[in-house]
Design an enzyme around this catalytic site. Sequence first.
Site, short mmCIF file in Angstrom:
data_model
loop_
_atom_site.label_atom_id
_atom_site.label_comp_id
_atom_site.label_asym_id
_atom_site.label_seq_id
_atom_site.Cartn_x
_atom_site.Cartn_y
_atom_site.Cartn_z
N LYS A 277 24.47 46.49 1.42
CA LYS A 277 24.51 46.09 2.82
C LYS A 277 23.26 45.27 3.17
CE LYS A 277 26.86 50.30 4.43
NZ LYS A 277 28.01 49.70 5.12
N ARG A 351 36.70 55.56 1.53
CA ARG A 351 38.12 55.82 1.23
C ARG A 351 38.31 56.37 -0.18
NH1 ARG A 351 39.43 49.72 2.60
NH2 ARG A 351 37.68 50.25 3.97
#
Length: 504
Positions: A277, A351
């Site tokens: 990130k 996920r």
Amino acid sequence: MINSMDLKLTAVSTDIKRISAGALVLGVAKGTDGPVLVASPFSAKVTESLQGSLAALNITGAADELVRLPATAETKAETLAFAGLGAFEESTLTEEALRRAAGSATRQLAGVPTVLFALPAATVGQAAAIAEGVALGAYQFNNHRSTPAKKLPLGEAVIATAASADKDLPAALKRAAILGRTVRATRDLVNTAPNVLFPESFAQAVKDNAKGLPLKVTVLDDKKLEKDGYGGLIGVGGGSERGPRLVKIEYSPAKATKHLALVGKGITFDTGGISIKPAAGMHLMKNDMAGAATINQAIVAIAELGLPIKVTAWLCMAENMPGGASTRPGDVITMFGGKTVEVLNTDAEGRLVMADGLVAASNEKPDAIIDVATLTGAQVVALGHRTTGVMGDDTLRDAVVAAADLAGETAWAMPLPEELRPSIDSQVADLANIGERMGGMMTAAVFLNEFVGEVDGVKIPWAHMDIAGPAFNEQAPYGYTHKNATGSSVRTLVTLAEQMSAAK
């Protein structure tokens, strides 16, 4: 890690002349013709005098407003605190408006040890809403400070209500106290620094918090996870020196007729892994375990309330770090249950761990599965910072949204568009972990849907709650919501469990 102070909640009649307190909270509505003092406990003469002074004192009744004045002779309270209830007609005052006003006043009255609340409380429901707002507003996070705060949160609240003698009030106040305590505990966990809260220490905090409750806690460490084939957790956690954990919490009351499974995302810090990130704002990624903290405290509240429903919580914990053993973009991992996933972006890691948890939950064949996760930035783009996106089986999805509305939390039903499913096809594996960028919140839910199991050929009812925005408040505090961790969705899950256990 869970260190929130206890709060004493009691109720008295509306005859408050002899009750001592540091402050007396009164409600002011924002009327069409100016501020209106609502449900005054004082004599008509004193009430008229106070009402006539509101506008001159710039008291408007707007939500989150709190104005303090010297007390009158008709009370033993040291000060009067006029709390804004917002704009409404008296007949349409909602419990959530009371909850927010009480929470806002409590938050702003930090440092006052005892507060008497004389907000409109004609019914048990209204008194309970005030109590709940107080319990949510009385919060402070000081776990990492070397010296204690100068102004501690409110320690005792007394609620003046016409329902003080109602036989249902004690249980309502107990519920409010439990909800407040578990929401505050959720905030504590989420606010804890990531060098203090990591998978192993998080799992230990869960075990410690379960002591004395009818809960069974089982912790699967990284060796057990690898042995049993939890590829999502191992793949995501592989780059960190702190191995992943899967924590199972079981509440199994004797009279339970239904089984609810909860699955929570517990990424204790998310760098994005190899798909790292940007540095700006990365410190906020300590909140990526809010889903696991939420379901942890929801099952604690359900156990404390003694609800007649079996609940199993699966907390999927990992630290997503770049390292020599990190999953790379292009790797194919085998999930728990055997499906393979091509990892195209290691920052779509939530996920992956949630997929393992959903398969594990499905294997026990519960009546319903709800997962909670700070899953996508797309949720914030679509619904903002305060509204949870809910997807999945239409009936269960709508029940979650209804429970949120009843609890005073904001949620919105979203679809699972069938055209998004092909976008997560992979050329080399069963699935890819990312797909269509537009509508990314729904694409992530479509991925999770692939890991929900069946019972006798029928898919288990499942709902996915994306709390990426609501879990953490980066803006100014409001109502009973403080800055930083919010404890969002604990009350929704408890409300839903109450409804499920009561349904025939």
